[in-house]
Each structure stands twice: as structure tokens, then as C-alpha cells.
Enzyme design. Structure first.
Site, PDB file in Angstrom:
ATOM      1  CD  GLU A   1      -7.043  26.335 -50.543  1.00  0.00           C
ATOM      2  OE1 GLU A   1      -6.868  25.917 -49.124  1.00  0.00           O
ATOM      3  OE2 GLU A   1      -7.744  25.945 -51.268  1.00  0.00           O
TER       4      GLU A   1
ATOM      5  CG  HIS B   1      -3.143  16.559 -49.550  1.00  0.00           C
ATOM      6  ND1 HIS B   1      -4.012  15.547 -50.154  1.00  0.00           N
ATOM      7  CD2 HIS B   1      -4.101  17.198 -49.324  1.00  0.00           C
ATOM      8  CE1 HIS B   1      -5.447  16.043 -50.491  1.00  0.00           C
ATOM      9  NE2 HIS B   1      -5.371  16.806 -48.453  1.00  0.00           N
TER      10      HIS B   1
END
Length: 327
Positions: free
Chosen positions: A62, A131
Site C-alpha cells: 500500500e 480487516h
């Protein structure tokens, strides 16, 4: 203007396709956006239409995605970078907060960063604590970038097209729960919604419900149920957390004199905290009851389904809070 019924993922896909066809500087990048057609299938068919130069599969990093996107934007392109989930955006905080959000200011406008970072957000579906995040208020804390949170397919299309055309960086948060939810969407290549403008999604005179993204639907559900008892709720969809359209919230509050703020985020240092503080500062004379907040529980989200549902906000919790402010 022709209108068609589409789920949010289709509306987002339409917005991206239209902007990529309109402007060759626009390209998409991220993990699995090409061959795999996107984790959430937003970029289905893009590789075949636009080719590898404008649909870039990236490494699973990321920070690399966000850093490369910032550099591309500074050099005249208009990247739309996809994060598989907003939970992984924490790994790119330096590129997003220290670079994308600050470069235009620090270089006195010599550089612009016309960048959109799309990120799937939200709790639930037993995705486990690491998550399952809705951390939009964390990113909204930082000046220098915009933060979008659409609740309907039409808003998603109009807001994303505006974000792509804007010269400033935008974090575009998409609720995972809303991807399959359908709604009417204008079939107009120039359908744009202004940055920083909230919308009243339901009129009412008894209490103001303020929310964004998935929370808007809990508010609307609660409003329908309470209407059967003669309680009329006004639902304000913020749509953007930065800029935050408090003028629309205050105008509603001056009419109802009561407010419940609903969010999928955690309760500490939250959107609800900010809205409550600003209402107290700017509209105290109109306040007939303490402002109530509905949010996720202040815990990492449990995996067990029953515990997970207990920790999440829902329409029933909104109804309970409305009844408290109307006592």
C-alpha cells in the site's frame, strides 16, 4: 436526463469509465485491478478496454501504491489508486498524510496532487478485527485533502467524477455493505456533485439524524419505523467528512432542536464528537436535549457472529437513541 437502476459498484464503474474515456491522464492502479478485475469487481473489463498502460496491477504494498500515485499526480497525471480495504491504508499513512495532503500547501501551489485513493470501508461479515475498520474520522483529521463517503449509487457516481476532476487529493471511502445495494443513477457523463455539500435525505421536524455511508440507511430505516408512532426524523447525509458541511446540519438542528449522530466508526475522537462539539458551539440556544451518539462499540470487532452484531450499530440502536432525546 435518463436514469437507470444500478448497484453502487456499477455506478462507481460507470464513473471511472466515463472519466477515463474523457481524460487520457486518468488511470487506475492497485492490487489486482487489471487481470483480476478488482477485488470488488469495480474495474471489471478495464484492462481489455484501456490496456496495461492505464490499468496498472501493482505489488502488494500500500505504501508503494500511494507513493507512486502521489508522484504520478505531481507529474501531471490523474491516478485513481485502489486500496483493497481501508484497513490496509494504515500502511500508507505517510504517503497519504505527509505527502498527498501537504505538498500543495508546502510548495505554495507550485505542485498539485490530483489524486483519488479509493478504499473499501466498513465493519462486519466476520472479517475479524484487523480487516474491519471504519476509520474515516482519522483521515478527516488532516487538512489538505478531501474525504468522500457516499451512501447511494447516484451519490457515488457524482462524487467520484467530481473527485477525479478536482486538483486536490481525495480519499474516497466506499462502504463494502453498500456495493450491491441498487438505486437510481443518472446516465449523464457530466453528472457531478459538489465537494463538501451534505444532503437532506428525509425531511422531519422532531429530531435530526446525522450520518454518512451505511449509517444513512440505518437512519432512514429508523425514521420509517418511528414515523408510525408520529415521530418525524430529518435525515442529513453528510456525504463528505472533509469539508464538513455543518451549515446543513445546523439548519436542520435549528428546526428540530434535537440530534442523534450515527456512524459505523468507533466512539472515541469520532465524527459524533466533532458534530456534537460544533452544535454546542454554534447552535447552543437551539438545544432542547443532549446530543446522542450511535457508533460501533469501543472494542476490536469480535469474530463470533453474535458478538460482532452486538458491537455494531443498527436501526434499533438509532430508534432507542431518538426516544432518549425526545423524553
Amino acid at each position: 436526463m435518463m436514469v437507470r437502476n444500478q448497484p453502487m459498484r456499477e455506478a462507481l464503474r460507470s464513473a471511472l469509465q466515463e472519466e477515463m474515456r474523457r481524460d487520457e491522464r486518468v488511470f487506475v492502479m492497485g492490487e489486482e485491478v487489471g487481470e483480476w478485475q478488482g477485488t470488488h469487481r469495480i474495474t471489471r473489463g478495464f484492462l481489455q478496454e484501456f490496456g496495461e498502460r492505464r490499468v496498472r496491477d501493482t505489488p502488494i504494498s500500500e505504501m508503494a501504491i500511494a507513493g507512486a500515485a502521489v508522484g504520478a499526480a505531481m507529474n501531471g497525471l490523474r491516478p485513481v489508486a485502489e486500496m483493497m480495504t481501508i484497513s490496509f491504508a494504515f500502511l500508507a499513512m505517510d504517503a497519504i498524510v505527509n505527502h498527498a495532503a501537504k505538498i500543495r500547501y508546502m510548495f505554495d501551489g507550485e505542485f498539485e496532487v490530483p489524486l483519488v485513493i479509493r478504499a473499501a470501508s466498513g465493519w462486519g461479515d466476520q472479517a475479524t478485527a484487523t480487516h474491519s475498520h471504519s476509520p474515516e474520522p482519522i483521515f478527516a483529521h488532516f487538512p489538505g485533502m478531501y474525504l468522500a463517503c457516499p451512501s447511494t449509487p447516484a451519490d457515488a457516481k457524482g462524487m467520484l467524477k467530481t473527485a477525479i476532476r478536482d486538483p486536490n487529493p481525495v480519499l474516497f471511502c466506499e462502504s463494502i455493505a453498500l456495493y450491491p445495494r441498487p438505486g437510481p443513477v443518472p446516465n449523464d457523463e457530466d453528472y457531478l456533485l459538489p465537494i463538501g455539500e451534505a444532503a437532506v435525505k428525509r425531511a422531519g421536524a422532531d429530531v435530526t439524524l446525522v450520518s454518512f455511508a451505511a449509517g444513512v440507511h440505518w437512519c432512514l430505516q429508523a425514521a420509517r419505523e418511528l414515523s408510525k408512532e408520529g415521530i418525524e426524523c430529518e435525515v442529513v447525509d453528510l456525504r463528505w467528512l472533509r469539508p464538513l458541511d455543518m451549515d446543513t446540519v445546523i439548519a436542520s438542528f435549528q428546526k428540530t432542536n434535537r440530534c442523534v449522530v450515527v456512524e459505523e466508526s468507533l466512539p472515541m475522537y469520532s465524527l459524533g464528537s466533532e458534530v456534537a462539539a460544533q452544535l454546542q458551539e454554534r447552535a447552543f440556544d437551539y438545544m432542547d436535549a443532549p446530543i446522542r451518539r450511535v457508533s460501533a462499540a469501543d472494542v476490536p470487532l469480535p469474530f463470533a457472529r453474535e458478538l460482532e452484531l452486538m458491537a455494531l450499530p443498527n436501526a434499533d440502536k438509532v430508534i432507542a437513541s431518538v426516544r432518549e432525546v425526545l423524553r
